[in-house]
Each structure stands twice: as structure tokens, then as C-alpha cells.
Scaffold this active site. Structure first.
Site, PDB file in Angstrom:
ATOM      1  N   ASN A   1       0.826  -1.207   0.000  1.00 45.90           N
ATOM      2  CA  ASN A   1       0.000   0.000   0.000  1.00 45.90           C
ATOM      3  C   ASN A   1       0.860   1.256   0.000  1.00 45.90           C
ATOM      4  O   ASN A   1       0.388   2.326  -0.294  1.00 45.90           O
ATOM      5  CB  ASN A   1      -0.893   0.049   1.234  1.00 45.90           C
ATOM      6  CG  ASN A   1      -0.161   0.661   2.422  1.00 45.90           C
ATOM      7  OD1 ASN A   1       1.039   0.828   2.399  1.00 45.90           O
ATOM      8  ND2 ASN A   1      -0.886   1.008   3.436  1.00 45.90           N
TER       9      ASN A   1
ATOM     10  N   HIS B   1       1.818   1.600 -16.356  1.00 47.91           N
ATOM     11  CA  HIS B   1       2.999   2.308 -15.851  1.00 47.91           C
ATOM     12  C   HIS B   1       3.513   3.367 -16.815  1.00 47.91           C
ATOM     13  O   HIS B   1       4.471   4.070 -16.497  1.00 47.91           O
ATOM     14  CB  HIS B   1       4.106   1.301 -15.510  1.00 47.91           C
ATOM     15  CG  HIS B   1       3.816   0.524 -14.264  1.00 47.91           C
ATOM     16  ND1 HIS B   1       4.543  -0.569 -13.865  1.00 47.91           N
ATOM     17  CD2 HIS B   1       2.860   0.699 -13.308  1.00 47.91           C
ATOM     18  CE1 HIS B   1       4.039  -1.049 -12.725  1.00 47.91           C
ATOM     19  NE2 HIS B   1       3.024  -0.305 -12.376  1.00 47.91           N
TER      20      HIS B   1
HETATM   21  C1  HEM Z   1       3.640  -6.832 -11.798  1.00 53.25           C
HETATM   22  C2  HEM Z   1       2.689  -5.970 -11.605  1.00 53.25           C
HETATM   23  C3  HEM Z   1       2.886  -4.639 -10.958  1.00 53.25           C
HETATM   24  C4  HEM Z   1       3.808  -4.236 -10.048  1.00 53.25           C
HETATM   25  C5  HEM Z   1       4.928  -5.039  -9.437  1.00 53.25           C
HETATM   26  C6  HEM Z   1       3.538  -2.844  -9.762  1.00 53.25           C
HETATM   27  C7  HEM Z   1       4.251  -2.082  -8.879  1.00 53.25           C
HETATM   28  C8  HEM Z   1       4.163  -0.713  -8.795  1.00 53.25           C
HETATM   29  C9  HEM Z   1       5.019   0.106  -7.999  1.00 53.25           C
HETATM   30  C10 HEM Z   1       6.110  -0.391  -7.069  1.00 53.25           C
HETATM   31  C11 HEM Z   1       4.671   1.386  -8.217  1.00 53.25           C
HETATM   32  C12 HEM Z   1       5.318   2.619  -7.622  1.00 53.25           C
HETATM   33  C13 HEM Z   1       4.478   3.221  -6.550  1.00 53.25           C
HETATM   34  C14 HEM Z   1       5.097   4.479  -6.037  1.00 53.25           C
HETATM   35  O1  HEM Z   1       6.292   4.681  -6.193  1.00 53.25           O
HETATM   36  O2  HEM Z   1       4.358   5.290  -5.462  1.00 53.25           O
HETATM   37  C15 HEM Z   1       3.595   1.383  -9.162  1.00 53.25           C
HETATM   38  C16 HEM Z   1       2.974   2.502  -9.643  1.00 53.25           C
HETATM   39  C17 HEM Z   1       1.847   2.473 -10.436  1.00 53.25           C
HETATM   40  N1  HEM Z   1       1.176   1.351 -10.842  1.00 53.25           N
HETATM   41 FE1  HEM Z   1       1.857  -0.531 -10.706  1.00 53.25          FE
HETATM   42  N2  HEM Z   1       2.463  -2.433 -10.506  1.00 53.25           N
HETATM   43  C18 HEM Z   1       2.030  -3.495 -11.239  1.00 53.25           C
HETATM   44  C19 HEM Z   1       0.945  -3.508 -12.087  1.00 53.25           C
HETATM   45  C20 HEM Z   1       0.098  -2.456 -12.266  1.00 53.25           C
HETATM   46  C21 HEM Z   1      -1.180  -2.518 -12.937  1.00 53.25           C
HETATM   47  C22 HEM Z   1      -1.793  -3.779 -13.524  1.00 53.25           C
HETATM   48  C23 HEM Z   1      -1.706  -1.270 -12.907  1.00 53.25           C
HETATM   49  C24 HEM Z   1      -3.026  -0.760 -13.437  1.00 53.25           C
HETATM   50  C25 HEM Z   1      -3.787  -1.357 -14.306  1.00 53.25           C
HETATM   51  C26 HEM Z   1      -0.730  -0.416 -12.259  1.00 53.25           C
HETATM   52  C27 HEM Z   1      -0.857   0.933 -12.125  1.00 53.25           C
HETATM   53  C28 HEM Z   1       0.105   1.751 -11.576  1.00 53.25           C
HETATM   54  C29 HEM Z   1       0.093   3.196 -11.694  1.00 53.25           C
HETATM   55  C30 HEM Z   1      -0.897   4.025 -12.492  1.00 53.25           C
HETATM   56  C31 HEM Z   1       1.186   3.656 -10.962  1.00 53.25           C
HETATM   57  C32 HEM Z   1       1.600   5.127 -10.749  1.00 53.25           C
HETATM   58  C33 HEM Z   1       0.894   5.631  -9.514  1.00 53.25           C
HETATM   59  C34 HEM Z   1       1.053   7.115  -9.281  1.00 53.25           C
HETATM   60  O3  HEM Z   1       1.824   7.787  -9.965  1.00 53.25           O
HETATM   61  O4  HEM Z   1       0.344   7.616  -8.382  1.00 53.25           O
HETATM   62  N3  HEM Z   1       0.326  -1.177 -11.870  1.00 53.25           N
HETATM   63  N4  HEM Z   1       3.295   0.091  -9.485  1.00 53.25           N
HETATM   64  C1  LIG Z   2      -1.915   5.253   2.276  1.00 61.91           C
HETATM   65  C2  LIG Z   2      -1.821   4.463   3.527  1.00 61.91           C
HETATM   66  O1  LIG Z   2      -2.797   4.190   4.153  1.00 61.91           O
HETATM   67  N1  LIG Z   2      -0.600   4.060   3.878  1.00 61.91           N
HETATM   68  C3  LIG Z   2      -0.342   3.251   5.058  1.00 61.91           C
HETATM   69  C4  LIG Z   2       0.312   1.944   4.664  1.00 61.91           C
HETATM   70  O2  LIG Z   2       0.659   1.208   5.800  1.00 61.91           O
HETATM   71  C5  LIG Z   2       1.553   1.841   6.700  1.00 61.91           C
HETATM   72  C6  LIG Z   2       1.844   0.880   7.821  1.00 61.91           C
HETATM   73  O3  LIG Z   2       2.165  -0.369   7.343  1.00 61.91           O
HETATM   74  C7  LIG Z   2       0.910   3.121   7.211  1.00 61.91           C
HETATM   75  O4  LIG Z   2       1.814   3.801   8.057  1.00 61.91           O
HETATM   76  C8  LIG Z   2       0.531   4.020   6.028  1.00 61.91           C
HETATM   77  O5  LIG Z   2      -0.157   5.144   6.490  1.00 61.91           O
END
Ligand code: HEM
Ligand SMILES: CC(=O)N[C@H]1CO[C@H](CO)[C@@H](O)[C@@H]1O
Ligand SMILES: *[C@@H]1O[C@H](CO)[C@@H](O)[C@H](O)[C@H]1NC(C)=O
Ligand SMILES: *[C@@H]1O[C@H](CO)[C@@H](O)[C@H](O)[C@H]1NC(C)=O
Ligand SMILES: *[C@@H]1O[C@H](CO)[C@@H](O)[C@H](O)[C@H]1NC(C)=O
Ligand SMILES: *[C@@H]1O[C@H](CO)[C@@H](O)[C@H](O)[C@H]1NC(C)=O
Length: 376
Positions: free
Chosen positions: A139, A243
Site C-alpha cells: 500500500n 505504468h
Molecule cells: C507486476 C505488476 C505490478 C507491479 C509489481 C507494480 C508495482 C508498482 C510500484 C512499485 C509502483 C510505484 C508506486 C510508487 O512509487 O508510489 C507502481 C505505480 C503504479 N502502478 Fe503498478 N504495478 C504493477 C501492475 C500495475 C497494474 C496492472 C496497474 C493498473 C492497471 C498499475 C498501475 C500503476 C500506476 C498508475 C502507478 C503510478 C501511480 C502514481 O503515480 O500515483 N500497476 N506500481
Molecule cells: C496510504 C496508507 O494508508 N498508507 C499506510 C500503509 O501502511 C503503513 C503501515 O504499514 C501506514 O503507516 C501508512 O499510512
């Protein structure tokens, strides 16, 4: 856009032929159909289903169509006819203030639907001190809760206790993507979403902890995870194209830039120039707040796939899409000219329809929350 508009028009006609309004008068929930997972997709007209052209095709052709789909087109047309318009107009305002709301909701929807289906379980705060999905490790950095609350507040004013948080998240995500396309170069998919979901009465901390895909998952693990929710390899590749928008924090891939237990060299599958760019962007220190995207403008498009082919994937799980036979879909979506982008848009839209339809609660199951973070 033209394809999507035509497709949607045909979709409406098709729905009017199968007669959703007839169904709407009989409010009786169908217990057997409401507990199914992605099978509602069979209620869609054939052109909206995916045309498989590889060996995965057989997994589809054996399933029978479900007669009583739990979700409907425009479920709120009588109980709250303005609901979808309120969602759309509020999203337009939120997006104009901060375009980051589109990727934030898209990720939120993914995390919601992957754990017991799209039931808004991700939105619940802890209940009686027990951990909610929001507390689960994946999360971290989830955003967009405030946007859902803003929309819900307006919908509640118009129609108290009527429109589920699960439907609001599905609709708002769709509308956010359309906005992101409009301002970007691509122009892109509008997909029809059915409504009538209900909200969960609990949150699933343990499942979220274990089942949300992790950034370092390998090829097999990612494909198995998506397959267990009914997604083919091709659909999985198209969904990860999400992504192409949004930002990824350095904490999720910093270890790829430096081998901490060895030479200090970047991950061997990473392009060296890219590693240097990412090291600069993320900084040498902890840098927990730095984040990068697949392209500076962050608009939706097929640039993600081109980057993967160059060894410029950001997450290990992203780059792994080129590590096996899924590379053929990466190549197809990355194709130059119009064809790659067109294929990606169409197939991403299809996969989003499918994601949005995972195991919805409907009928008298669950509840309709009045505040999305709390049970009624
Ligand atoms: C192997 C599958 C996936 C993994 C391991 C994964 C993991 C992640 C991670 C680690 C982030 C970075 C979060 C952050 O730095 O705040 C991310 C961002 C994101 N993911 Fe995934 N994701 C996966 C699949 C998907 C799928 C299927 C969707 C939607 C259909 C998705 C939508 C997004 C979007 C839109 C972001 C950018 C969020 C933002 O900028 O607020 N992801 N994901
Ligand atoms: C967005 C959100 O609710 N983040 C929570 C995810 O979980 C940690 C603890 O495991 C919380 O500290 C965050 O607020
Ligand atoms: C939370 O605790 C209250 C009071 O003990 C109880 O009535 C309620 O059912 C509990 N809610 C859940 C979801 O466990
Ligand atoms: C992928 O990861 C799983 C679980 O982490 C592991 O069991 C498996 O051996 C890995 N596969 C490859 C090819 O590295
Ligand atoms: C989906 O439904 C089918 C048939 O009802 C069932 O066999 C399968 O286990 C379900 N999958 C999930 C992920 O719930
Ligand atoms: C890191 O370096 C060690 C020792 O050189 C090596 O065994 C290991 O495979 C490297 N890890 C990665 C992810 O490259």
C-alpha cells in the site's frame, strides 16, 4: 478515439437488445452469478472480448456465457441518474488541478480489484484496531483516497446511501484515463463500465500483504499472479502498460542501480545510460521521496514498451516482460507508426473492462458505504 466511440455506440445498441432495463425491474439478486469472478465479461458483446491469436485461446472458448450478469449498464439510471455525470465533472476538476489523480486512481483500482475483486475494500481505514489493506506493505505510497472522498461527498449530497464506493472508483478511474488521453498526444480508449457493485464489509490485510504483485517479482511470478485472476499473458502485458503514466519512487528500484551485496554495479538487464540517469534522479542518499516516470510528461501511451525493449524498464517486474515469450506482445505494442499504439489502446481498454469486473459484490451482498473509508 473514433474506434472507441464507435465501439461504445455499438455497445449501447447491443445492450439495449439484450434488455438490461427488463432486468433492472427485477431487483432480486442472483446469488450464483454475483459470486462469480470475471465471468461477467461474457455478458459483453463479442467485439469487446479479446481476440486471442495464440495458444491461450482455448482457456476462453470453453466458458459458457452467463445469462444473468450481476452488473448492468447505467445501474443508477433510476436511483441516481446524475451519478455518472457527477463523477465525471468532479474528476475533470480534480484533474485540472492535479493530473496525478489519473494514475493515482488507476493504481488504487488495481490494488482494490486484485484483492477479492472491486469492492472498495482498499478504501477502508482500520476497523476496531485491526489492520486494513491500507496497512499492507504494497500500500505504501498509494494515493487518491482524497479524490475518491471528494467525489463520494458530492454523490452523497445528490443521492444519499445509493452509489457504492466500488462503482465510484471504477467510474472515476475510467474518466481519469480519458482525461489523460485528451491532453496527451495519443488520444485514447474510453471503455464502457457496468455498475451495480456493492462495497465490502471488511478489509483483507493478509491477502493484500501477500498477493499484490511486488516490484521484484520475476516473469513467472507475475504471470502466475495475473493468471490466477483470469488474465492471459497478453492481457497482463497490456495492463502493465498502466505504468506509462504516473511515478515510481526510487525505493522500489534503488537496489537495481547498485548491487549492494557485490560490485556496486547496476542490474545486468539495465541499460547503462539509464542506470546513470536513474542514479542522478534518485540521488545517492536515502532519497525516499524521489520518483521517476517512464516519460517526463507522463501521458498515457505506448512509450513504456519501447523503453522495455531498450533495457530501460524501471521496475524489475516491468523489465521481466521482455525475459520470456511475452516479449512478443511488448514488441507488438512498441511497434512504430500507428499500429503499436492502436493495438495497445484497444487491448488495454479490454483488459481494464476485465479488471473492473473482477468478483463484484452485487444485489444484496455487502453494503453501500456513505463514507468510503468506513463501514456503515
Ligand atoms: C507486476 C505488476 C505490478 C507491479 C509489481 C507494480 C508495482 C508498482 C510500484 C512499485 C509502483 C510505484 C508506486 C510508487 O512509487 O508510489 C507502481 C505505480 C503504479 N502502478 Fe503498478 N504495478 C504493477 C501492475 C500495475 C497494474 C496492472 C496497474 C493498473 C492497471 C498499475 C498501475 C500503476 C500506476 C498508475 C502507478 C503510478 C501511480 C502514481 O503515480 O500515483 N500497476 N506500481
Ligand atoms: C496510504 C496508507 O494508508 N498508507 C499506510 C500503509 O501502511 C503503513 C503501515 O504499514 C501506514 O503507516 C501508512 O499510512
Ligand atoms: C467493532 O467493535 C464494535 C464494538 O465492540 C462491534 O460492535 C463491531 O461489530 C465491530 N466491528 C467489526 C467490523 O468488527
Ligand atoms: C521466480 O520467483 C519465484 C518465487 O520468488 C521462484 O520460486 C522462482 O524460482 C523464480 N523463477 C526464476 C526463473 O527465477
Ligand atoms: C473464478 O470462478 C471459477 C468458476 O466459478 C472458479 O473455478 C475460479 O476458482 C475462480 N477464480 C477466482 C480467482 O476466484
Ligand atoms: C551482486 O553481486 C554479487 C557478487 O558479485 C553477485 O553474486 C550477484 O549476483 C549480484 N546481484 C545482482 C542482482 O546482480
Amino acid at each position: 478515439m473514433r474506434w472507441a466511440a464507435i465501439a461504445f455506440a455499438v455497445f449501447l445498441v447491443a445492450l439495449s437488445l439484450v434488455g438490461p432495463s427488463g432486468r433492472s425491474t427485477q431487483k432480486k439478486p442472483n446469488p450464483s452469478s454475483s459470486t462469480t469472478n470475471a465471468s461477467f465479461i461474457w455478458g459483453l458483446p463479442k467485439f469487446l472480448r479479446f481476440q486471442e491469436d495464440d495458444d491461450e485461446a482455448s482457456s476462453y472458448s470453453s466458458s459458457p456465457p452467463t445469462a444473468a450478469a450481476p452488473l448492468e449498464y447505467d445501474f443508477y439510471r433510476e436511483k441516481c441518474p446524475q451519478a455518472e455525470e457527477i463523477v465525471r465533472s468532479t474528476m475533470t476538476q480534480l484533474y485540472s488541478r492535479n493530473a496525478g489523480v489519473a494514475p493515482a486512481l488507476l493504481r488504487l483500482l488495481f490494488h482494490d480489484c486484485f484483492i477479492r475483486g472491486c469492492d472498495a475494500s482498499i478504501l477502508l481505514d482500520r476497523v476496531n484496531g485491526s489492520s486494513s489493506e491500507k496497512d499492507a506493505a504494497p500500500n505504501h505510497t498509494l494515493k487518491g483516497f482524497d479524490a475518491v472522498d471528494a467525489i463520494k461527498t458530492r454523490v452523497e449530497v445528490a443521492c444519499p446511501a445509493t452509489v457504492s464506493c466500488a462503482d465510484i472508483l471504477v467510474l472515476a478511474t475510467r474518466d481519469g484515463l480519458v482525461l489523460d488521453f485528451t491532453f496527451g498526444k495519443a488520444g485514447g480508449p474510453f471503455y464502457p463500465v457496468l455498475t451495480g457493485r456493492r462495497d465490502s464489509e471488511r478489509s483483507f490485510f493478509d491477502e493484500a500483504q501477500l498477493q499484490i504483485p511486488a516490484p521484484d517479482d520475476n516473469y513467472t511470478k507475475t504471470l502466475v499472479n495475473f493468471a490466477s485472476r483470469g488474465f492471459t499473458e497478453r492481457e497482463t502485458v497490456s495492463l502493465l502498460g498502466a505504468h506509462s503514466i504516473g511515478k515510481l519512487h526510487c525505493q522500489f528500484f534503488r537496489h537495481r542501480l547498485y548491487n549492494f551485496s557485490g560490485t556496486g554495479e547496476p542490474d545486468g538487464s539495465m541499460d547503462l545510460e539509464m542506470a546513470a540517469e536513474m542514479r542522478a534522479a534518485c540521488g545517492a542518499g536515502d532519497g525516499a521521496t524521489a520518483a521517476v516516470g517512464y516519460q517526463p510528461e507522463g501521458r498515457f501511451g505506448n512509450h513504456y514498451y519501447g523503453r522495455l525493449l531498450e533495457g530501460r524498464g524501471i521496475l524489475h517486474a516491468d523489465q521481466q516482460l521482455t525475459a520470456g515469450r511475452t516479449v512478443r506482445w511488448v514488441r507488438a505494442y512498441a511497434a512504430e507508426g500507428d499500429s503499436g499504439l492502436r493495438a495497445f489502446r484497444a487491448e488495454f481498454a479490454h483488459a481494464m473492462v476485465k479488471l473492473s469486473g473482477l468478483s463484484p459484490l452485487s444485489g444484496s451482498e455487502g453494503q453501500v458505504r456513505t463514507r468510503c473509508s468506513r463501514l456503515v
